[in-house]
Enzyme design. Structure first.
Site, short mmCIF file in Angstrom:
data_model
loop_
_atom_site.label_atom_id
_atom_site.label_comp_id
_atom_site.label_asym_id
_atom_site.label_seq_id
_atom_site.Cartn_x
_atom_site.Cartn_y
_atom_site.Cartn_z
N LYS A 1 0.86 -1.16 -0.03
CA LYS A 1 0.10 -0.02 -0.09
C LYS A 1 0.76 1.33 -0.03
O LYS A 1 1.85 1.27 0.72
CB LYS A 1 -0.80 0.00 1.33
CG LYS A 1 -1.93 1.01 1.37
CD LYS A 1 -2.98 0.94 2.54
CE LYS A 1 -3.83 2.02 2.80
NZ LYS A 1 -4.76 1.55 3.79
N SER B 1 -9.62 1.46 3.03
CA SER B 1 -8.69 2.21 2.32
C SER B 1 -7.79 1.54 1.50
O SER B 1 -6.92 2.11 0.35
CB SER B 1 -7.98 3.43 3.09
OG SER B 1 -6.91 2.82 4.05
N SER C 1 -9.98 -0.88 7.21
CA SER C 1 -9.24 -0.59 5.92
C SER C 1 -8.34 -1.66 5.49
O SER C 1 -8.30 -1.82 4.17
CB SER C 1 -8.23 0.69 6.01
OG SER C 1 -8.87 1.70 6.22
#
Length: 323
Positions: free
Chosen positions: A4, A86, A110
């Site tokens: 990420k 996210s 997330s």
């Protein structure tokens, strides 16, 4: 694997949290601790994944999976559907076979939410099990990296690698309990009140519960709720966002040195950064005091009491559950 885009890497890859504000910032001087451990374990890092900008803490009306840098991440199973956030890109990358496994981060849903939407295994480790050093923060009391994989075994292997140096005897083997009788006699709580209203989804969940029972587990229906401390949780997040992000940006370098500077950057680049939603959570965080503020300490104490002593700990103890 893929990472990420809020995990620092001391290489040619940029770390931006999806924001144009960090594009000109120099590369971090060192890998995030979990990234260093992955390299030590032999991982091949293919690149960074798109996310929900600033890990979805900029606005209450944000679009999951959208960043000014990367645009909109799409659900690979249905391109017109939301991938959730996210850690959107990490979930999509695994589901679309762009990598074997990926690393996401979670403050509040997330990892687990995009994993559920893309049909993956997503694990949020206990906060503190993995080092948070070198990860663009929201709130130190809730942030953690974690595995996003196709199988439970892969999640266990990746978790061991992420925390390898944290264990005095080297990498912990989380697959050690994988054997046919592992669930015999285990008491598991089923949070029925949090199941949704989709009959087909609930039927699938019930089939999984039936398999757990057939494997020897004892299932106990329990109730949990977070509604009593939702407002206090947001208060904690906003206070910690200001303190933690200010510390990260000050150490990173570049033109944006704190949350106030980030807010100003977004306003100056409104057409690129805020075409769809604003930054009201950033503004609320900027208005908060420091971590000695009585309002912060009161909210933190309330969250811990309601979620632990009067929440999951109470349920676990009352029913003698293992999970």
């Amino acid at each position: 694997m893929l990472l990420k885009d809020n995990l620092d890497t001391a290489d040619r890859m940029r770390t931006t949290a999806g924001s144009l504000a960090l594009l000109d910032a120099p590369a971090p001087r060192r890998d995030a601790d979990v990234v260093a451990r992955l390299r030590e374990a032999g991982a091949v890092l293919l690149g960074k994944t798109n996310l929900s900008e600033w890990a979805n803490i900029r606005s209450t009306r944000s679009t999951s999976g959208w960043t000014a840098r990367g645009g909109q991440t799409r659900n690979p199973y249905a391109l017109d559907r939301n991938p959730s956030g996210s850690s959107s890109g990490s979930a999509v990358a695994v589901a679309a076979n762009l990598c074997a496994v990926a690393v996401g981060t979670e403050t509040d849903g997330s990892i687990t939410s995009p994993a559920s939407i893309q049909g993956l295994v997503g694990l949020k480790p206990t906060v503190g099990l993995l080092s948070g050093a070198g990860i663009i923060p929201i709130a130190h009391t809730q942030d953690t990296a974690g595995p996003m994989t196709r199988t439970v075994r892969d999640a266990a292997l990746l978790l061991g690698a992420l925390g390898a140096s944290a264990h005095p005897r080297g990498q912990k083997d989380y697959t050690a309990g994988f054997h046919p009788g592992a669930l015999k006699g285990a008491k598991l709580g089923v949070v029925r009140n949090l199941l949704g209203g989709q009959p087909r989804v609930n039927a699938l969940i019930q089939s999984c519960l039936d398999r757990l029972k057939a494997a020897g587990a004892e299932l106990v229906d329990v109730e949990l709720s977070s509604s009593a401390y939702d407002a206090a949780e947001l208060e904690v997040l906003l206070f910690e966002l200001k303190a933690d992000l200010n510390a990260y940006l000050a150490g990173r370098g570049g033109t944006v040195k704190d949350l106030a500077g980030l807010i100003a950057f977004n306003e100056a680049h409104r057409a690129e950064e805020m075409p769809y939603f604003d930054q009201e959570l950033f503004l609320q965080a900027q208005a908060k005091g420091g971590l000695t503020d009585p309002a912060y300490l009161k909210a933190l104490e309330l969250c811990r009491r309601l979620s632990r002593a009067e929440g999951i700990d109470k349920v676990m103890d009352a029913h003698q559950l293992v999970a």
